[in-house]
Write a protein that holds these residues in place. Structure first.
Motif, mmCIF file in Angstrom:
data_model
loop_
_atom_site.group_PDB
_atom_site.id
_atom_site.type_symbol
_atom_site.label_atom_id
_atom_site.label_comp_id
_atom_site.label_asym_id
_atom_site.label_seq_id
_atom_site.Cartn_x
_atom_site.Cartn_y
_atom_site.Cartn_z
ATOM 1 N N UNK A 85 5.304 -0.430 0.111
ATOM 2 C CA UNK A 85 5.018 0.557 1.230
ATOM 3 C C UNK A 85 6.530 1.047 1.137
ATOM 4 N N UNK A 86 7.782 0.535 1.196
ATOM 5 C CA UNK A 86 9.287 1.004 1.324
ATOM 6 C C UNK A 86 9.138 1.175 0.296
ATOM 7 N N UNK A 87 9.285 1.289 -0.621
ATOM 8 C CA UNK A 87 9.344 1.778 -2.036
ATOM 9 C C UNK A 87 8.349 2.984 -2.559
ATOM 10 N N UNK A 88 7.692 3.224 -2.285
ATOM 11 C CA UNK A 88 6.312 4.055 -1.968
ATOM 12 C C UNK A 88 7.192 5.265 -1.102
ATOM 13 N N UNK A 89 7.255 4.701 -0.278
ATOM 14 C CA UNK A 89 8.326 5.436 1.625
ATOM 15 C C UNK A 89 9.189 7.005 0.866
ATOM 16 N N UNK A 90 10.176 5.950 -0.151
ATOM 17 C CA UNK A 90 11.090 6.066 -0.498
ATOM 18 C C UNK A 90 10.429 7.450 -2.188
ATOM 19 N N UNK A 91 9.317 8.195 -2.070
ATOM 20 C CA UNK A 91 9.400 8.962 -2.793
ATOM 21 C C UNK A 91 8.579 9.857 -2.285
ATOM 22 N N UNK A 92 8.765 10.195 -0.963
ATOM 23 C CA UNK A 92 7.773 11.374 0.057
ATOM 24 C C UNK A 92 8.783 12.406 -0.179
ATOM 25 N N UNK A 93 10.081 12.543 -0.494
ATOM 26 C CA UNK A 93 10.708 14.447 -0.272
ATOM 27 C C UNK A 93 10.165 14.663 -0.005
#
Length: 166
Positions: free
Chosen positions: A87-95
């Motif tokens: 989840x933390x890794x996916x959230x980094x892509x939200x930009x």
């Protein structure tokens, strides 16, 4: 600033391991970031948390960056099996994309999930930075109509709503 509403759906399912395999591998059943006692674990190279995997896939649907697959496999090779890290890794892509609401639907004959729903909502709210009021979870037993309803596996769907600054 123009705000555009967007949404994406994520899904995941995993089969239960046998009690013997669960004990041999030292795994526990994880759902929504919680350890669920007295049930066999779900099969998978990670902790096989179907709730957090469905969320990861929903975020991937918003960003177009697939986390479950090559990225998660590489994380597992480094010993990272906690789905909260995905989840933390996916959230980094939200930009520029801001989550506004998450809605989950879980199908499982076992375990009975009613007492776990609010703690799962709390964990997911903390992970994503959302208010608990914007994390909804429902569950159904499946009435024995599918493998999930017969207690062989667990399935989860997640709809992620967000706004995009345009």
């Amino acid at each position: 600033i123009v705000m555009i509403s967007i949404s994406a759906i994520g899904q995941d399912s995993h089969r239960f391991m046998s009690k013997e395999a669960t004990e041999a591998k030292g795994k526990v059943l994880m759902l929504g970031g919680l350890k669920i006692p007295e049930y066999p674990a779900l099969e998978g190279n990670s902790d096989a948390d179907v709730v957090l995997h469905a969320l990861t896939n929903a975020i991937s649907g918003l960003t177009g960056v697939r986390i479950l697959g090559a990225i998660a496999d590489e994380m597992v090779k480094r010993g990272i099996t906690d789905s909260s890290a995905y989840i933390e890794r996916a959230l980094e892509e939200l930009r520029g994309i801001h989550l506004t609401h998450l809605s989950f639907s879980i199908e499982a004959k076992r375990p009975r999930l009613a007492c776990f729903i609010d703690p799962m909502r709390e964990h997911i709210a903390k992970l994503t930075g959302l208010s608990i009021d914007h994390v909804a979870i429902t569950a159904t037993s499946g009435e024995e109509l599918t493998a999930f309803g017969r207690g062989e596996a667990i399935q989860c769907f997640c709809i992620a709503s967000a706004v995009l600054e345009g």
